[in-house]
Design an enzyme around this catalytic site. Sequence first.
Site, PDB file in Angstrom:
ATOM      1  N   LYS B  79       0.839  -1.207   0.000  1.00 52.92           N
ATOM      2  CA  LYS B  79       0.000   0.000   0.000  1.00 52.92           C
ATOM      3  C   LYS B  79       0.873   1.256   0.000  1.00 52.92           C
ATOM      4  CE  LYS B  79      -3.884   1.967   2.683  1.00 52.92           C
ATOM      5  NZ  LYS B  79      -4.845   1.733   3.774  1.00 52.92           N
ATOM      6  N   SER B 164      -9.928   2.259   3.025  1.00 54.16           N
ATOM      7  CA  SER B 164      -9.029   2.963   2.166  1.00 54.16           C
ATOM      8  C   SER B 164      -8.124   2.027   1.357  1.00 54.16           C
ATOM      9  CB  SER B 164      -8.158   3.928   2.956  1.00 54.16           C
ATOM     10  OG  SER B 164      -7.372   3.229   3.873  1.00 54.16           O
ATOM     11  N   SER B 188     -10.381   0.020   7.280  1.00 51.81           N
ATOM     12  CA  SER B 188      -9.773   0.071   5.949  1.00 51.81           C
ATOM     13  C   SER B 188      -9.071  -1.180   5.459  1.00 51.81           C
ATOM     14  CB  SER B 188      -8.788   1.235   5.887  1.00 51.81           C
ATOM     15  OG  SER B 188      -9.501   2.443   5.997  1.00 51.81           O
TER      16      SER B 188
END
Lengths: 488, 503, 95
Positions: B79, B164, B188
């Site tokens: 990420k 997210s 998330s």
Amino acid sequence: MARAQTSKLIRGGTGDWEVVIGMEVHAQVASRSKLFSGSATAFGGEPNSHVSLVDAAMPGMLPVINEACVAQAVRTGLGLKAEIHLRSIFDRKNYFYPDLPQGYQISQYKHPIVGEGEVEIEVEGETKTVGIERLHLEQDAGKSIHDQHPDYSYVDLNRSGVALMEIVSKPDLRSAKEAQAYVTKLRTILRYLGTSDGDMEKGNLRADVNVSVRKPGEPLGTRCEIKNVNSIRFIGQAIEVEARRQIDILEDGGKISQETRLFDPGRGETRSMRSKEEAHDYRYFPDPDLLPLELEQGWVDDLAKDLPELPDEKRARFMTDYGLSAYDASVLVAERESADYFEAVATGRDGKTAANWVINELFGRMNKEGRDIEHSPVSAKQLGGLVELISSGVISGKIAKDLFEILWTEGGDPAEIVETRGMKQVTDTGAIEKAVDEIIAANPDKAEQAKLKPNLLGWFVGQVMKSSGGKANPSAVSDILKTKLGIE
Amino acid sequence: MTDLTTLTLTQARDGLRKKDFSATELTEAFLRAIEAGNGSLNAFVLPTPDHALAQAKASDARLAASDPRPLEGIPLGHKDLFCTNGVRTTACSRILGNFVPTYESSVGANLWNAGAVMLGKLNNDEFAMGSSNETSAFGPVVSPWRRKGKDGKLTEAKLVPGGSSGGSSAAVAAGLCLGATATDTGGSIRQPAALTGTVGIKPTYGRCSRWGIVAFASSLDQAGPIAKTVEDAALMLGAMAGYDPKDSTCVDAPVPDYAAQMRQGVKGLRVGVPKEYRVEGMSKEIEALWQQGIAWLKAAGATIHEISLPHTKYALPAYYIVAPAEASSNLARYDGVRYGLRVPGKDIIDMYCETRAAGFGKEVRRRVLIGTYVLSAGYYDAYYLKAQKVRTLIKRDFDEAWNTVDVVLTPTTPSPAFAFGEKTGDPLAMYLEDIFTVTVNMAGLPGMSVPAGLSSEGTPLGLQFIGKPFDEGTLFRAGKVIEDAAGRFNAPDKWWLAGSKGR
Amino acid sequence: MQVDEATVQRIAGLARIKVTPEEAKALQTELSGILNWVEQLDEVDTSAVEPMTRVVPIALPKRKDEVTDGEIPDQVTKNAPQTEDHFFVVPKVIE
């Protein structure tokens, strides 16, 4: 409320005014690395060299606390006879400034590590206790340089993150002199403890001075804060100038606006900093990257046990153990190194003589040559030897001064020097009598007059001393002369 | 040859050790998949093929010497919230411009030290703020899943992969990587996992280090894996977790063998079902899924108990005070001085204001302003302090529950994946996505989402397990039961590999 | 809690984010909506509750006082938009 002391009041057109002063002193903690990061606290250095990724607030960086800084804060609290809070919290103080890379300063707001304490000061013979409100740990900011370019400022983060102790006094000070004495004493305590070097020139000790005025007996007036005053002298000047400014406004019927000001020593005035009211909303909240700081009472007690003797205690002890006057003791304890030096000289010897020699002769000479005690060419051992020679009557006071000069410029062992250079005092009464007789015989008229004018004794003593090359014991000379001249 | 991208992480690990294929072959397979499919999905914001192949080569050497580390040669997506040494890191925000860190996050370092291979940086909602990956400065991520129409055919509407960590969940679900790192502040990891039929676990707060991860809300953020199976997630978490002295909130506790714990089954496990999670207007199929999960667990030997977590409904509003407050402070460092975007200004304040206005997207700005407000003079007590007190009560609810149960079972999300733009009109509508997940972050507990079924539209639904602090093992064994019973769910058509730019 | 445009601008100023008048209008509605929604916390009796000051049940870890970091001016300034001799250069700060 204590009656305002008339000597400290400032005379104004409409009457007398009392100045009320509180101080926030920022002292850099003596430690090798910073409060929340492992970079060096060393002074100077190339720009942005003593800076880690944490100090530069790179994304994802986190603080880890330095245990020595915590200990230094606690020791300082103990030295201020203050309450140690076993549980304290670190808060973020949020504001924007280029030398504050995180956009917040890690400080302590509602729960500081140290609570109320006190400091004793002496001003013009009067002792006064100044209250301490609190002491907390916080990060220092970096440095911005604004005057190198018309359009740009330059930022160096070397100092960013260095540990500071903010020491807040109660508004107990009532004059510029008291404020100066307070900061001086605070600095001495910090240096004794070794928790800060208190070097104002390097910016390791700075004061924010809060000043307000009022008519005696009235409630507190609106205060203004004079920020970052970095010398004892300027603290005194700034207070006087600010107090006068406020008095003038009030006497003209105006009001004081609460604001932050800067002292301009060149102009001898304080001026308002650009309006920062919005900056006052610091939005304090507990730093979520840290946990509450919890201390064990046992750990605090251990620190207390190992504290060095502090100036007030040392001064009292010098007075009782060595018979020194309050004044002399105060001079000696102003710096721990001086006190230690004195004690090395005085142990096992006559304290008063030792004090006289350290204060008047040694300090005097050092001041003249701009040296400090750590760089004294005469060691405590040497000076101690000198003092011993005086006390045991081997040399006279006058000869001792010559000896001191030799030690200062050439060095050596005092007893040896006296021996090899024949500086011993003559105490042999027979030899003195012989010298006295010779002088009296050579000056019969004066000898006659001496009975009527006892002041002539001094002249005779001088003559005998001269003839003996300064080595005769002056009091023995004096006694023998008195007898032979028939003076009482 | 088998399409290597369809393997699970566990299968790939075994295959590498048995020398069925090399690490280089495995990485190349994923690089090809990324090349073919990322254009349509936008899951990766920065593929790093050279870096990956260099790591794969090193892994091959170790495999040849029969000296493999736990994740040797395993290609993962990372990420873009994790700082990567020498590789651009942006948190998917304009304000980080072309920031190239000179340091590696601790979690990242743990993975590369375990032999894993980094395929590239994955898309996410800007600064991890969002539940749909629609706020990224690099554009939204398209879920590999599509809704089935009434005629049984897949519809064209682009669905969100959750947020997210939308890039992470989409990449795993689409076979563009074997597993992905992610972070979870209010859900998330878990919500994107639920929306894409993947497994996601947010470990206990303090289990993984936060050092080197772009901070959103310091007291809530945690790193964790998104993977295809429960065992895959167990292997990844085992490598990611661990003590880091650079993070004062990271706990020094040994990391257990999660995969071994996963195999322990659930006989005698007491599962709590909190009545407050049955919210008004909850869809029937979510309720049915929940009941199905209960039945599966019972069949495997667990006992079911209704519990009460009375302050559940207050977790979301409290979260939307605490998280923005911490974020408003954490994001103050993005000021154009030392890195990232700088918009010129006539003086420093002007520069700050222009830079941050240009650099922050709408959602980030919204949350920074909320956060600034709730901490501001006069409001701190009413908002921030209040929310932190409610947080204590939320945690206390769970502490009480642990007296009678060992794990809690809830749905992960109130609904399946929605389409682009369906929830962006009103911020609150988006915030409600996190209704079942935020309690877990607020209490600092571990939480896992496991795929449990499909919606009537053929899109994934997940069930959430919430565990005691540092009891991730129980989540893995409970999750395994669900996985064994429910099976795995793959997007029916790999439309993204057709190469059409479906953005 | 309804926030007005002036408040939005004041908060934006504190946060150093420029907000145009149109943006302020939209933000006013959004922020008011969110703040109204969070006010349901008032329903909870927290009079006898301490705020959560730690999420993990550990003591604050401390480190030894040693220089273990820093001396990396190149790294520290590498990503800066403007530097000079390792100083960060910024538009003028007006005191």
